[in-house]
Design a protein around this motif. Structure first.
Motif, PDB file in Angstrom:
ATOM      1  N   GLU A  45      38.250  78.746  35.047  1.00  0.00           N
ATOM      2  CA  GLU A  45      38.723  78.869  33.660  1.00  0.00           C
ATOM      3  C   GLU A  45      39.284  77.541  33.165  1.00  0.00           C
ATOM      4  O   GLU A  45      39.498  76.614  33.949  1.00  0.00           O
ATOM      5  CB  GLU A  45      39.861  79.888  33.589  1.00  0.00           C
ATOM      6  N   SER A  46      39.616  77.537  31.896  1.00  0.00           N
ATOM      7  CA  SER A  46      40.235  76.358  31.310  1.00  0.00           C
ATOM      8  C   SER A  46      41.543  76.038  32.037  1.00  0.00           C
ATOM      9  O   SER A  46      42.333  76.942  32.320  1.00  0.00           O
ATOM     10  CB  SER A  46      40.513  76.666  29.846  1.00  0.00           C
ATOM     11  N   GLY A  47      41.740  74.770  32.378  1.00  0.00           N
ATOM     12  CA  GLY A  47      42.978  74.358  33.044  1.00  0.00           C
ATOM     13  C   GLY A  47      42.927  74.457  34.557  1.00  0.00           C
ATOM     14  O   GLY A  47      43.918  74.200  35.232  1.00  0.00           O
ATOM     15  N   SER A  48      41.747  74.811  35.112  1.00  0.00           N
ATOM     16  CA  SER A  48      41.681  74.961  36.575  1.00  0.00           C
ATOM     17  C   SER A  48      41.507  73.624  37.297  1.00  0.00           C
ATOM     18  O   SER A  48      41.663  73.559  38.518  1.00  0.00           O
ATOM     19  CB  SER A  48      40.574  75.944  36.959  1.00  0.00           C
ATOM     20  N   GLY A  49      41.187  72.588  36.564  1.00  0.00           N
ATOM     21  CA  GLY A  49      41.097  71.258  37.186  1.00  0.00           C
ATOM     22  C   GLY A  49      39.685  70.703  37.292  1.00  0.00           C
ATOM     23  O   GLY A  49      39.450  69.697  37.970  1.00  0.00           O
ATOM     24  N   LYS A  50      38.742  71.302  36.574  1.00  0.00           N
ATOM     25  CA  LYS A  50      37.346  70.861  36.684  1.00  0.00           C
ATOM     26  C   LYS A  50      37.162  69.441  36.169  1.00  0.00           C
ATOM     27  O   LYS A  50      36.582  68.586  36.845  1.00  0.00           O
ATOM     28  CB  LYS A  50      36.430  71.806  35.876  1.00  0.00           C
ATOM     29  N   SER A  51      37.659  69.203  34.947  1.00  0.00           N
ATOM     30  CA  SER A  51      37.440  67.875  34.352  1.00  0.00           C
ATOM     31  C   SER A  51      38.184  66.793  35.121  1.00  0.00           C
ATOM     32  O   SER A  51      37.645  65.692  35.325  1.00  0.00           O
ATOM     33  CB  SER A  51      37.892  67.847  32.900  1.00  0.00           C
ATOM     34  N   VAL A  52      39.400  67.095  35.544  1.00  0.00           N
ATOM     35  CA  VAL A  52      40.149  66.066  36.273  1.00  0.00           C
ATOM     36  C   VAL A  52      39.460  65.778  37.617  1.00  0.00           C
ATOM     37  O   VAL A  52      39.429  64.636  38.073  1.00  0.00           O
ATOM     38  CB  VAL A  52      41.635  66.464  36.460  1.00  0.00           C
ATOM     39  N   THR A  53      38.828  66.790  38.209  1.00  0.00           N
ATOM     40  CA  THR A  53      38.058  66.544  39.438  1.00  0.00           C
ATOM     41  C   THR A  53      36.936  65.549  39.151  1.00  0.00           C
ATOM     42  O   THR A  53      36.757  64.564  39.874  1.00  0.00           O
ATOM     43  CB  THR A  53      37.473  67.868  39.998  1.00  0.00           C
TER      44      THR A  53
HETATM   45  N1  LIG Z   1      45.860  63.210  31.110  1.00  0.00           N
HETATM   46  C1  LIG Z   1      46.550  64.269  31.538  1.00  0.00           C
HETATM   47  N2  LIG Z   1      47.885  64.222  31.651  1.00  0.00           N
HETATM   48  C2  LIG Z   1      48.584  65.294  32.091  1.00  0.00           C
HETATM   49  N3  LIG Z   1      48.033  66.456  32.455  1.00  0.00           N
HETATM   50  C3  LIG Z   1      46.690  66.559  32.373  1.00  0.00           C
HETATM   51  C4  LIG Z   1      45.879  65.483  31.905  1.00  0.00           C
HETATM   52  N4  LIG Z   1      44.592  65.886  31.919  1.00  0.00           N
HETATM   53  C5  LIG Z   1      44.595  67.163  32.368  1.00  0.00           C
HETATM   54  N5  LIG Z   1      45.847  67.569  32.632  1.00  0.00           N
HETATM   55  C6  LIG Z   1      46.257  68.883  33.167  1.00  0.00           C
HETATM   56  O1  LIG Z   1      45.573  69.088  34.400  1.00  0.00           O
HETATM   57  C7  LIG Z   1      45.207  70.464  34.543  1.00  0.00           C
HETATM   58  C8  LIG Z   1      43.717  70.543  34.778  1.00  0.00           C
HETATM   59  O2  LIG Z   1      43.065  70.141  33.580  1.00  0.00           O
HETATM   60  P1  LIG Z   1      41.472  70.020  33.436  1.00  0.00           P
HETATM   61  O3  LIG Z   1      41.186  69.384  32.121  1.00  0.00           O
HETATM   62  O4  LIG Z   1      40.889  69.378  34.634  1.00  0.00           O
HETATM   63  O5  LIG Z   1      41.040  71.555  33.417  1.00  0.00           O
HETATM   64  P2  LIG Z   1      39.592  72.110  33.145  1.00  0.00           P
HETATM   65  O6  LIG Z   1      39.344  73.136  34.208  1.00  0.00           O
HETATM   66  O7  LIG Z   1      38.594  71.034  33.036  1.00  0.00           O
HETATM   67  O8  LIG Z   1      39.795  72.832  31.753  1.00  0.00           O
HETATM   68  P3  LIG Z   1      38.806  72.850  30.467  1.00  0.00           P
HETATM   69  O9  LIG Z   1      37.691  73.785  30.847  1.00  0.00           O
HETATM   70  O10 LIG Z   1      39.669  73.390  29.380  1.00  0.00           O
HETATM   71  O11 LIG Z   1      38.346  71.454  30.234  1.00  0.00           O
HETATM   72  C9  LIG Z   1      45.666  71.170  33.277  1.00  0.00           C
HETATM   73  O12 LIG Z   1      46.906  71.790  33.543  1.00  0.00           O
HETATM   74  C10 LIG Z   1      45.823  70.042  32.271  1.00  0.00           C
HETATM   75  O13 LIG Z   1      46.841  70.356  31.327  1.00  0.00           O
END
Ligand SMILES: Nc1ncnc2c1ncn2[C@@H]1O[C@H](COP(=O)(O)OP(=O)(O)OP(=O)(O)O)[C@@H](O)[C@H]1O
Length: 347
Positions: A45-53
């Motif tokens: 889901e959104s916020g699970s960490g996919k993009s940061v990975t």
């Molecule tokens: N630049 C940042 N600074 C601080 N926190 C961040 C930053 N980027 C992401 N986060 C946090 O890291 C966590 C993971 O975010 P991420 O964007 O990887 O989720 P995601 O699974 O890709 O969600 P989405 O599908 O909405 O893109 C979230 O809690 C987000 O708020």
């Protein structure tokens, strides 16, 4: 699996953001294995960490973030394999810049992020080719036009001279894929590349990525929250929750033998042709904010099967429950896959 099939590995990958309020653990001990010519899906889901990975793999995490652990790129050089740990490279240094856009390329959800609005798409693609492939501008232009043609751009010579805003959404997406592929990457990271597109264009872009994978043997990391896309695109899947992999398996096992309650809940939340009820079971609540989390399973607060005193005591390890099938749940090793059941079987 032969070890030489592996092209990229993440080991105990940790990406933390150091904020005024505390440490936000966006990616918290992730292990991934990307194999040659295969697609690994990362879903959650959104916020699970996919993009940061995916940002971590390319070392493009914003400045407040630190990346630790190992990102091992297996490079073939003169018939030998050399392993380079990308975590050891300076994030803005020459070495990682040569890999970014060269061996590993990325396509984003929003193509406007990849292109500068003030240069033609041809110039931008050519620049990437000049940086990574050849020093000859005429050759680079030829490769750029050829790549635009390969990704299905009509009249690529004319498109070459157009600015990003002159293209339709679908065409911009194709142009971005062309830019990502122009340098023949071994690995393509696709982060929700079709979310902003209408369904027809979406299907075309997915087909395009699959064709390129088949023709060039490119490995793909496909990031999405959409399990339908996972089914269509992926060989293996990592399910991410609160910056941790909660289930990791091949795509068939994911759909027919998922064991983690979170994966099962995700599967229940997608529509199926045979589903009798028209109501989908959405997962109650949202992904918690990954800061100062209590001990125990990250899914505890939302899990229908959670047992107090069991699931909320210690952090839960990822366990290989059968060959290649890893699950992070204390309740799972007591079940056989049939007992755990495929969420779709009963419908
Ligand atoms: N630049 C940042 N600074 C601080 N926190 C961040 C930053 N980027 C992401 N986060 C946090 O890291 C966590 C993971 O975010 P991420 O964007 O990887 O989720 P995601 O699974 O890709 O969600 P989405 O599908 O909405 O893109 C979230 O809690 C987000 O708020």
């Amino acid at each position: 699996m032969k070890p030489d099939n592996v092209i990229l590995e993440a080991k105990n990958l940790r990406t933390y953001f150091h904020l005024d309020e505390g440490i936000l653990k966006a990616v918290d001990g992730v292990d991934l294995t990307i194999k040659e010519g295969k697609t690994l899906g990362i879903v959650g889901e959104s916020g699970s960490g996919k993009s940061v990975t995916s940002q971590s793999l390319l070392r493009i995490v914003p400045n407040t973030g630190t990346v630790e652990g190992e990102i091992l790129l297996h490079q073939r050089k003169n018939g030998k394999t050399e392993v380079l740990n990308l975590v050891d490279l300076a994030p803005h240094g020459k070495e990682i810049r040569a890999i970014r856009g060269g061996e590993i390329s990325m396509i984003f959800q929003e193509p406007m992020k990849a292109f500068s609005p003030i240069h033609t798409i041809g110039n931008q693609i050519t620049e990437a080719i000049l940086l990574h492939n050849t020093q000859d501008p005429a050759e680079a232009k030829g490769i750029a036009i050829d790549t635009l043609r390969k990704v299905g751009m009509s009249n690529p010579e004319q498109r070459f001279n157009e600015f990003p805003h002159q293209l339709s959404g679908g065409m911009r997406q194709r142009a971005m894929i062309a830019m990502a592929l122009a340098c023949n990457p071994s690995i393509l990271i696709a982060d929700e590349p079709t979310t902003a597109l209408d369904v027809t264009v979406q299907a075309q872009v997915l087909q395009l990525i699959n064709d390129l994978k088949e023709k060039n043997g490119t490995s793909v990391i496909f990031i999405t929250h959409d399990l339908g896309v996972i089914a269509e695109m992926c060989d293996e899947v990592a399910v991410l929750y609160l910056g941790k992999v909660v289930e990791y398996t091949d795509v068939d096992t994911l759909f027919y033998g998922a064991l983690h309650p979170y994966t099962q809940a995700l599967l229940h939340s997608i529509p199926t042709v045979t589903k009798r009820s028209s109501r989908l079971d959405s997962i109650e609540g949202t992904v918690p904010y990954p800061m100062n989390l209590p001990r125990g399973c990250g899914f505890y607060s939302r899990c229908k099967l959670a047992k107090a005193g069991v699931c909320n005591v210690e952090d839960v390890p990822l366990v290989e429950v059968s060959t290649g099938h890893h699950v992070r749940c204390l309740l799972v090793d007591k079940k056989e896959p049939e007992e755990a059941g495929c969420p779709h079987a009963e419908q």
